[in-house]
Design a protein around this motif. Structure first.
Motif, PDB file in Angstrom:
ATOM      1  N   VAL A   1       0.379  -0.992  -0.353  1.00 61.87           N
ATOM      2  CA  VAL A   1      -0.115   0.161   0.142  1.00 61.87           C
ATOM      3  C   VAL A   1       1.357   1.378  -0.109  1.00 61.87           C
ATOM      4  N   MET A   2       0.636   2.308  -0.598  1.00 62.78           N
ATOM      5  CA  MET A   2       1.541   3.449  -1.157  1.00 62.78           C
ATOM      6  C   MET A   2       0.928   4.499  -0.087  1.00 62.78           C
ATOM      7  N   ASP A   3       1.808   5.191   0.188  1.00 65.08           N
ATOM      8  CA  ASP A   3       1.507   7.032   0.824  1.00 65.08           C
ATOM      9  C   ASP A   3       0.732   7.640   0.257  1.00 65.08           C
ATOM     10  N   ALA A   4      -0.098   8.621   0.245  1.00 65.63           N
ATOM     11  CA  ALA A   4      -0.020   9.790  -0.336  1.00 65.63           C
ATOM     12  C   ALA A   4      -1.447   9.054  -1.605  1.00 65.63           C
TER      13      ALA A   4
ATOM     14  N   ALA B   1      -1.480   5.744  13.179  1.00 67.06           N
ATOM     15  CA  ALA B   1      -2.715   6.560  13.114  1.00 67.06           C
ATOM     16  C   ALA B   1      -2.477   6.939  11.729  1.00 67.06           C
ATOM     17  N   THR B   2      -3.838   7.255  11.796  1.00 73.82           N
ATOM     18  CA  THR B   2      -4.587   7.753   9.833  1.00 73.82           C
ATOM     19  C   THR B   2      -4.594   9.415   9.735  1.00 73.82           C
ATOM     20  N   VAL B   3      -3.690   9.453   8.942  1.00 75.11           N
ATOM     21  CA  VAL B   3      -3.622  11.233   8.718  1.00 75.11           C
ATOM     22  C   VAL B   3      -4.605  11.993   7.000  1.00 75.11           C
ATOM     23  N   ARG B   4      -5.124  13.095   7.551  1.00 80.03           N
ATOM     24  CA  ARG B   4      -5.932  13.365   6.045  1.00 80.03           C
ATOM     25  C   ARG B   4      -5.489  14.652   6.256  1.00 80.03           C
ATOM     26  N   THR B   5      -5.492  15.543   4.643  1.00 82.55           N
ATOM     27  CA  THR B   5      -5.573  17.104   5.035  1.00 82.55           C
ATOM     28  C   THR B   5      -7.462  17.672   5.192  1.00 82.55           C
TER      29      THR B   5
ATOM     30  N   GLN C   1      -7.843  14.329   1.766  1.00 83.91           N
ATOM     31  CA  GLN C   1      -7.510  13.291   1.422  1.00 83.91           C
ATOM     32  C   GLN C   1      -6.460  12.378   1.858  1.00 83.91           C
ATOM     33  N   THR C   2      -6.554  11.430   1.678  1.00 83.95           N
ATOM     34  CA  THR C   2      -6.096  10.364   2.897  1.00 83.95           C
ATOM     35  C   THR C   2      -4.300  10.431   2.345  1.00 83.95           C
TER      36      THR C   2
ATOM     37  N   VAL D   1      -4.937  13.960  12.527  1.00 86.53           N
ATOM     38  CA  VAL D   1      -4.092  12.746  13.080  1.00 86.53           C
ATOM     39  C   VAL D   1      -5.325  12.313  13.775  1.00 86.53           C
ATOM     40  N   LEU D   2      -5.844  11.033  13.271  1.00 87.74           N
ATOM     41  CA  LEU D   2      -6.877  10.510  13.709  1.00 87.74           C
ATOM     42  C   LEU D   2      -6.489   8.941  14.198  1.00 87.74           C
ATOM     43  N   VAL D   3      -6.737   8.577  15.613  1.00 91.22           N
ATOM     44  CA  VAL D   3      -6.706   7.166  15.618  1.00 91.22           C
ATOM     45  C   VAL D   3      -8.013   6.725  16.300  1.00 91.22           C
ATOM     46  N   ASN D   4      -7.742   5.603  16.081  1.00 89.13           N
ATOM     47  CA  ASN D   4      -9.415   5.036  15.751  1.00 89.13           C
ATOM     48  C   ASN D   4     -10.723   5.830  15.435  1.00 89.13           C
ATOM     49  N   ASP D   5     -10.098   6.313  14.491  1.00 91.84           N
ATOM     50  CA  ASP D   5     -11.504   7.540  13.643  1.00 91.84           C
ATOM     51  C   ASP D   5     -11.305   8.375  14.496  1.00 91.84           C
ATOM     52  N   ILE D   6     -11.249   9.028  15.560  1.00 95.07           N
ATOM     53  CA  ILE D   6     -10.948  10.132  16.756  1.00 95.07           C
ATOM     54  C   ILE D   6      -9.690  11.666  16.331  1.00 95.07           C
ATOM     55  N   ARG D   7     -10.132  12.231  16.125  1.00 91.71           N
ATOM     56  CA  ARG D   7      -8.767  13.547  15.983  1.00 91.71           C
ATOM     57  C   ARG D   7      -8.728  13.801  17.427  1.00 91.71           C
ATOM     58  N   ILE D   8      -7.221  13.118  17.154  1.00 89.68           N
ATOM     59  CA  ILE D   8      -5.876  13.543  17.893  1.00 89.68           C
ATOM     60  C   ILE D   8      -5.205  14.961  18.223  1.00 89.68           C
ATOM     61  N   SER D   9      -5.157  15.142  16.909  1.00 90.47           N
ATOM     62  CA  SER D   9      -4.021  16.437  16.860  1.00 90.47           C
ATOM     63  C   SER D   9      -4.471  17.010  15.136  1.00 90.47           C
TER      64      SER D   9
END
Length: 891
Positions: A62-65, A168-172, A117-118, A139-147
């Motif tokens: 799986v590729m980033d961005a 974590a997940t990072v989205r724009t 965008q993810t 920045v999301l952990v378990n779909d909850i924004r933490i920062s």
């Protein structure tokens, strides 16, 4: 105990997991609950390990961005400033040189993305590190924004080390631009620069005449001990009259050398100064000043002596003697130990030009001389450096041969000299007998039966060998007779026949009858001399006298284990031992011999999907070289159209991770026992150029006798020189692995130090409470080694740990395992008894005895294939085309 090992995860190249999870079969309900909990934890750990290497959709990661527009663009002064400032907040960059940072900045690409965008998703393997050039991300952990992440901030640096899952997940949140660097580019840049740096430093060391005589391993030690110093124009490097202990090699720039303010020389790139002060501790004879910006590689006397083991001049003499011995057709037949003893016994003498070294009339076989420096003349003969005088004569008994002329020194000359009596004393006897025995020793070392014996035991067997002579046509052993001796053909040729039919011919240095010294079996063939024959013979009575009952029992087990004719049809399923991402391990039993084996299976669909071919070939290659009582034995590899199979020794017990938690308190004596077992194991590996790379309690089983057995070789590698891959478990990983500086077997010494510390103090020394690998790496690189407050001092074991956890690999290894074994802390260990399993072990795991007859009766009509297929539930495509590859030809 500390919790570090519960979270320890391996990382690095594709690994075939697991070898063994748990092999206990417990009886009471309480024990079954304990076993279930251990199994749950072990499976959990293996799943975590597997996630580090997981590849989705076949072998395509799986590729980033994935939605970004990616461009290679020139960077402005402002761009470079932002990137450099961001680097300061990530230790992975703070350990780099300016040159490395510069090249990395040039390699970073510009990523442009719209909002929403993810960049990457939680739990997916990562490939890249990013720095925000503009825009805002969440920045999301378990779909909850933490920062949120803003301009100048970097994220995702762990991906540059290895492909562990994102935490974590990072989205724009807005349109963004990012500077991105992928792991492959980072790895290539760092490795290329480190290789270049290492090769340059190695070349500089080799260019210094005083080091020219050093061996490759000694050069490696010196290179590892070099320190870089920078000097500005006009800065004094060394001052005339000062006592110096540094050698300087100029890597860049110009240095002016003056004496009483008068310039006598300029040193440029590749030249050196200070060697006399380094070797002899003498005052500096000149002042050296940097003319330009200067970079010097330096080594001090303490590090030099630690790396090489003694004074440099003595090392140079010994290396010169080694070269002479290697060149001599007489002396190169001596063993390594005999060579060392000879070198140590020789006297070093210095002569001036015109001195008489040996007078005319001296008996030629009375003395052996090696020319280490200079030249010697005798009549019309000239002996140059590395010449050997008297080697052919000293092994003869003829005392009539004498020197016709004086041997006269031409120029300043150093020699090594020894008398005939001292020569024979140093090598252990008459030359012909000693070298004959050397040949026999090498043969014994390669006999399957004796491979697990120590060198001391082999030498004891060697002393018991008798030389027997046989005439042409004489029967040496007869088919169906009782076997009571083992034979090595010293000279001549013999024929082996079964039922009067010749089946093969045995010649010089072949052997036969080895099983008869331990098994009371009748001879399966007749052996007849087909010429005049001499044999070395080891009689069963002598073997039984030398090899005690305990060791004979272990040898018997290993003989029974070996079966070159074994097939899958011979095996019956017993139970599943463990499941991993790439392979499964089953307990099986031989239908007729009733011997238990661990059968490791790897589905061909996974092999091709995850490109495991090279990993499997390497693992087989490593295991094929190993035959040691403390290492799980490979019996055979097999294959069919569905799978690759490893038939392995079944090791019953618990892994050390679980045992040390069962013991609650591991005493200093217990720790010494386990450390000694690990030293013996690692020494066996390193003697075969195998680096283990992931030594930790989870990879070692405490068998039913309480002794250690190394079981997992998914990260092991055969290395000649240096390797660069980041492999291992963060808490046990040596600094040079983390830094990608290139490493050797010294990384296993570091891991041994971590394990010893953990045994003694119930936690690992660095980052015990940390789970984030990046934090662990940073602490390993930067933290000082500290010890808990203790009720009683432990100076001896601390000095062992201090050495093993030295961040300089060369100083860590010192003079190798033999020197480590002679450390006072290990004086309580009888290494021979350890190998014979004659030392009482600290803990005996509870294991249920398996009844082979009961198992075979219960599983009589069950097919092995059905049980194997049941555990292979992964939805993977069937191999197409690739299955015709020749990669598995040796399985």
């Amino acid at each position: 105990m500390g919790s570090c090992s519960l979270k320890a995860q391996s990382t690095g190249e594709k690994q075939i997991q697991p070898i063994i999870i748990s092999q206990n079969i417990l009886t009471t309900e309480e024990e079954k609950k304990i076993e279930g909990e251990i199994m749950r934890q072990r499976v959990s750990k293996i799943k975590q390990k597997g996630a580090l290497f997981e590849v989705r959709k076949g072998s395509i990661p799986v590729m980033d961005a994935p939605t970004a527009q990616v461009k290679e663009v020139d960077k402005s002064y402002r761009d470079v400033e932002i990137i450099e400032k961001s680097f300061e907040k990530h230790f992975i960059f703070t350990t780099l040189t300016q040159d490395q940072k510069k090249v990395i900045i040039q390699a970073m690409k510009l990523y442009t993305l719209a909002s929403n965008q993810t960049i990457f998703r939680q739990n997916q393997p990562g490939t890249s590190f990013f720095i925000v050039a503009s825009g805002l991300l969440e920045v999301l952990v378990n779909d909850i924004r933490i920062s949120t992440i803003t301009e100048g901030q970097g994220f995702g640096e762990l991906a540059l080390m290895h492909d562990s899952p994102r935490t974590a997940t990072v989205r724009t949140l807005t349109p963004v631009t990012l500077w991105g660097l992928d792991r492959n580019s980072f790895k290539r840049i760092i490795e290329d620069l480190n290789v270049k740096h290492y090769e340059e430093n190695k070349a500089f060391i080799e260019s210094v005449s005083v080091f020219a005589i050093l061996k490759p391993a000694q050069i490696e030690s010196l290179v590892g001990s070099l320190v870089t110093f920078n000097y500005a124009p006009g800065q004094v490097v060394v001052k005339e009259g000062d006592i110096g202990d540094l050698l300087f090699i100029i890597k860049e720039g110009i240095v002016s050398c003056t004496r009483k303010n008068i310039e006598i020389k300029k040193f440029i790139k590749g030249e050196y100064f200070g060697e006399q002060a380094l070797i002899y501790n003498s005052p500096r004879t000149a002042t050296c000043i940097a003319v330009t910006n200067v970079i010097c590689l330096c080594i001090d006397r303490e590090n030099l002596n630690t790396a090489l083991g003694s004074q440099l001049q003595a090392i140079i003499f010994k290396n010169s003697q080694s070269i002479v011995i290697e060149k001599s057709e007489v002396l190169n037949k001596l063993s390594h130990i005999q060579t060392e003893n000879l070198i140590n016994a020789m006297e070093i003498k210095k002569y001036q030009s015109g001195d008489i070294m040996i007078e005319a009339g001296t008996i030629k076989n009375s003395v052996l001389v090696m020319i280490l420096k200079g030249k010697v003349l005798s009549g019309i003969d000239t002996y140059e450096k590395f010449a050997c005088i008297g080697a052919e004569d000293i092994i003869e008994e003829d005392e009539d041969k004498k020197y016709d002329d004086d041997l006269i020194v031409d120029g300043e000359t150093d020699i090594a000299i020894i008398t005939k009596s001292e020569f024979e004393k140093s090598i252990g006897g008459k030359y012909q007998l000693v070298t004959d025995n050397n040949q026999a020793f090498m043969i014994l070392k390669h006999v399957q039966l004796f491979r697990g014996l120590s060198n001391d035991k082999i030498h004891s067997l060697l002393a018991a060998l008798k030389v027997e002579k046989y005439a042409d046509g004489q029967v040496i052993v007869e088919q169906n007779s009782e076997g009571d001796a083992f034979y090595i053909v010293k000279t001549g040729k013999v024929e082996v026949s079964i039922d009067s039919h010749v089946v093969r011919t045995i010649t010089k240095h072949d052997y036969f009858g080895e099983r008869s010294v331990i098994l009371n079996q009748k001879r399966t063939a007749t052996v007849t001399a087909s010429s005049k024959v001499e044999c070395w013979v080891l009689f069963q009575v002598d073997f039984m006298r030398i090899i005690d009952q305990g060791l004979r029992t272990h040898l018997m087990k290993r003989i029974e284990l070996q079966d070159d004719n074994l097939t899958l049809e011979d095996l019956t399923y017993v139970k599943l031992l463990g499941k991993g991402m790439f392979g499964n391990v089953f307990l099986t039993i031989h239908k007729t011999k009733k011997i238990f084996y661990a059968l490791k299976t790897v589905d061909r669909r996974k092999i091709y999907a995850y490109e495991l071919q090279e990993s499997l070939i390497l693992e087989r290659k490593v295991l094929m070289q190993l035959d040691h009582i403390f290492i799980m034995k490979l019996v055979k590899t097999l294959k069919d159209h569905k799978r690759i199979y490893f038939v392995l020794e079944y090791v019953r017990g618990m892994d050390l991770f679980d045992v040390i938690r069962k013991m609650s308190v591991v005493s200093e004596e217990d720790s010494r026992f386990y450390a000694a077992c690990l030293i013996v194991i690692l020494q066996h590996l390193h003697d075969r150029d195998i680096i283990y790379r992931d030594l930790k309690p989870e990879n070692v089983v405490v068998d039913e006798e309480g002794y250690l057995k190394l079981i997992d070789f998914g990260t092991a590698k055969i290395v000649n020189g240096r390797t660069y891959t980041i492999v291992g478990t963060p808490h046990y990983m040596a600094p040079e692995v983390i830094l990608r500086k290139g490493y050797t077997v010294a990384v296993d010494y570091w891991s041994l130090g971590i394990v010893l510390y953990e045994l003694l103090f119930e936690k690992v020394p660095f980052a015990d409470e940390e789970e984030d690998p990046m934090i662990v790496y940073e602490i390993v690189l930067t933290a000082r080694l500290r010890y808990p407050r203790l009720q009683k001092p432990m100076p001896e074991v601390k000095s062992v740990i201090d050495q093993l956890l030295n961040k300089n690999p060369s100083l860590r290894m010192s003079a190798g395992f033999e020197k480590l074994k002679s450390h006072p802390w290990f004086s309580f260990i009888d290494w021979e008894k350890l190998l014979s399993k004659d030392i009482k072990s600290p803990y005996l795991p509870k294991v249920k005895k398996l009844d082979p007859d009961l198992i075979l009766e219960h599983m009589r009509d069950q097919l092995l294939e059905g049980f194997l297929a049941k555990e292979e539930t992964d939805n993977l495509p069937e191999p197409s085309g690739k299955s015709n590859s020749k990669w598995d030809v040796d399985f």
